[in-house]
Motif scaffolding. Structure first.
Motif, short mmCIF file in Angstrom:
data_model
loop_
_atom_site.label_atom_id
_atom_site.label_comp_id
_atom_site.label_asym_id
_atom_site.label_seq_id
_atom_site.Cartn_x
_atom_site.Cartn_y
_atom_site.Cartn_z
N THR A 45 -1.35 -2.96 8.30
CA THR A 45 -1.89 -4.20 8.84
C THR A 45 -1.47 -5.37 7.96
O THR A 45 -0.89 -5.19 6.87
N PRO A 51 -7.32 -2.12 7.18
CA PRO A 51 -8.53 -2.85 7.58
C PRO A 51 -9.61 -2.76 6.52
O PRO A 51 -10.01 -1.67 6.10
N LEU A 123 3.04 -6.35 12.22
CA LEU A 123 2.18 -6.31 13.41
C LEU A 123 2.95 -5.92 14.66
O LEU A 123 2.35 -5.46 15.64
#
Length: 303
Positions: A45, A51, A123
């Motif tokens: 990410t 995350p 991404l």
């Protein structure tokens, strides 16, 4: 190499300019290491690594890949720090060098933009076209950083070419062909086996053999233009320096071409691919150096 006026001589400022160039080349090499080790999604990410965490965690399944990718991201901060230090130094010690200050601002903005493009690359699952754009932006930043370093050794103000006008035009043609060669090189990489992620290849869809030969054809054209510029510089230079600078460009070009052919014939071993990426960066550096050294301060002579 010309010596700058005594009022602007700073032993540490050119070293900072050189450091700025070195770290720009270094980020390309480490970026190549990320790709060749399949670590492009080691941090899956962005801007976080995973995350909830900006740094790699023990729970990640990416193993060593997370450390390689995170290390490359961290280097972006070093680039920004060096560029900021350079900008502050120029404002404080060489405020009269407005062209260098403007160029450093370009580097600063470019580094920030590159960080965003790098995030988009992650991404989008290492989209090969985004990766190619990311690489070309790095080449542009290397070019500006090289210009900053060698322009420092010339006084501020206008410069004129030391070569015949036709040779000067050929220099810009050479620069344009170099951009084409680099762009095709990114397409070759984006069509081959080194996707940047060990488990999720992202390819352009082009036939690797076809696009490799197209790239090779562009390189042959580039070599011809380099030879023409070098010969033109030898015959028309008004001061010593440009011909030697373009001779170095020719030598780096031939070395880069040799690496390219060897890596193609040996099925793209990682070490040669990484050397080819370093060679591309050095080629940009020596081209910019030669273009700067082909000019001198002041207005052009009447003849």
């Amino acid at each position: 190499m010309p010596t700058p006026p005594s009022s602007t001589v700073r032993t540490w400022l050119p070293r900072l300019l050189l450091l700025n160039l070195v770290v720009e080349v270094g980020i390309v090499v480490t970026g190549g290491l990320v790709r060749l080790t399949g670590s492009g999604l080691g941090c899956p990410t962005w801007p976080e690594c995973v995350p909830g965490s900006y740094v790699p965690t023990h729970e990640q399944e990416e193993g060593i890949h997370k450390l390689i990718e995170f290390g490359n991201r961290t280097l972006t901060g070093l680039l920004g720090f060096v560029a900021l230090a350079l900008l502050i130094a120029l404002y404080r010690k060489a405020r009269e060098r407005r062209e260098l200050i403007l160029g450093t601002w370009v580097v600063m903005v470019g580094i920030a933009a590159q960080a965003i493009v790098g995030g988009i690359t992650v991404l989008t699952g290492l989209n090969p076209w985004i990766v190619a754009f990311h690489f070309m932006c790095s080449m542009a930043l290397i070019a500006v950083s090289a210009w900053l370093y060698w322009r420092w050794y010339q006084p501020p103000g206008r410069t004129h070419s030391l070569l015949h006008p036709l040779v000067t035009r050929l220099q810009w043609l050479l620069a344009a062909v170099a951009v084409v060669v680099l762009a095709l090189g990114t397409v070759v990489t984006g069509s081959g086996p080194h996707s940047g992620d060990a488990e999720t290849p992202a390819r352009t869809g082009f036939d690797p053999r076809t696009i490799s030969w197209l790239h090779a054809d562009a390189v042959m054209l580039f070599v011809g233009v380099v030879v023409a510029v070098w010969l033109g510089a030898r015959l028309t230079e008004r001061a010593s320096g440009p011909a030697r600078a373009w001779w170095l460009v020719l030598m780096v070009t031939l070395a880069q071409g040799l690496i390219g052919y060897v890596q193609y014939l040996t099925k793209l071993p990682e070490v040669l691919v990484l050397a080819h990426m370093l060679g591309a960066s050095l080629l940009v550096v020596v081209i910019v150096r030669a273009m700067v050294l082909s000019r001198a301060p002041g207005a052009a002579p009447a003849d």
